[in-house]
Scaffold this motif. Structure first.
Motif, short mmCIF file in Angstrom:
data_model
loop_
_atom_site.label_atom_id
_atom_site.label_comp_id
_atom_site.label_asym_id
_atom_site.label_seq_id
_atom_site.Cartn_x
_atom_site.Cartn_y
_atom_site.Cartn_z
N ILE A 114 44.93 37.90 40.26
CA ILE A 114 44.44 38.93 39.47
C ILE A 114 43.59 39.57 40.12
O ILE A 114 43.65 40.77 39.98
CB ILE A 114 43.86 38.19 38.41
N LYS A 118 44.02 43.57 40.21
CA LYS A 118 43.30 44.72 39.83
C LYS A 118 42.68 45.80 40.87
O LYS A 118 42.49 46.74 40.47
CB LYS A 118 41.90 43.92 39.35
N SER A 123 50.45 46.96 40.12
CA SER A 123 50.63 45.57 40.27
C SER A 123 52.07 45.17 39.48
O SER A 123 52.31 45.89 38.55
CB SER A 123 49.40 44.94 39.56
N ILE A 136 47.99 42.81 32.85
CA ILE A 136 47.38 43.68 33.68
C ILE A 136 48.41 44.49 34.65
O ILE A 136 48.17 45.24 35.56
CB ILE A 136 46.27 43.26 34.75
#
Length: 161
Positions: A114, A118, A123, A136
């Motif tokens: 993660i 970010k 992603s 995300i």
């Protein structure tokens, strides 16, 4: 906002191994070794990507010599094994090639990915990634298409260029 317009700026890919290059399974063998299965489709996509001039970094918490051997066989030079600080290794990869976050697509599947996901411009994750990663991700592969995540994710920038 759709990630598609961002693809034209991608110059590098960063991948986790387990769950991205594999289905996440580890086979325990009688001789106390472990084994994973990787798709030749992913291998082909990586080779084509490298031929087009893209940089590829592998950042994994694992340390399997056979996995490293496979990545080297495909031509990947930037292999960060036993990564306990994935963002630090990501920063090292960026620095080595003078890359910006806006030029990187990251594919991961689990909590340790993660931090990088970010930071990277785009992603992506497989359909069976943990919920926090899916939340995300700009791109999520279709269910039961694990082996096509890399070719699909890589082919978009190749087609746009």
């Amino acid at each position: 906002m759709s990630y598609l317009p961002k693809l034209k700026n991608i110059k590098a890919f960063v991948f986790d191994i387990d769950g991205v290059f594999t289905d996440g399974s580890v086979y325990l063998l009688p001789d106390r070794n472990m084994s994973r299965v990787m798709s030749v489709l992913d291998g082909y996509a990586v080779v084509q990507c490298l031929k087009q001039g893209y940089k590829i970094g592998i950042i994994t918490g694992g340390n399997d010599p056979m996995v490293q051997n496979r990545m080297e066989y495909l031509g990947i030079k930037d292999y960060y094994a036993k990564s306990s600080h994935k963002v630090s290794d990501y920063e090292d990869f960026k620095s080595k090639y003078n890359l910006q976050d806006s030029e990187i697509l990251m594919m991961g599947d689990d909590i340790p990915d993660i931090g990088i996901m970010k930071l990277a411009e785009i992603s992506a994750c497989p359909a069976n990634a943990v919920a926090e990663v899916k939340a995300i991700s700009d791109y999520i592969s279709l269910p039961f298409q694990m082996e096509t995540l890399l070719p699909t994710g890589i082919s978009f920038p190749l087609l746009i260029r």
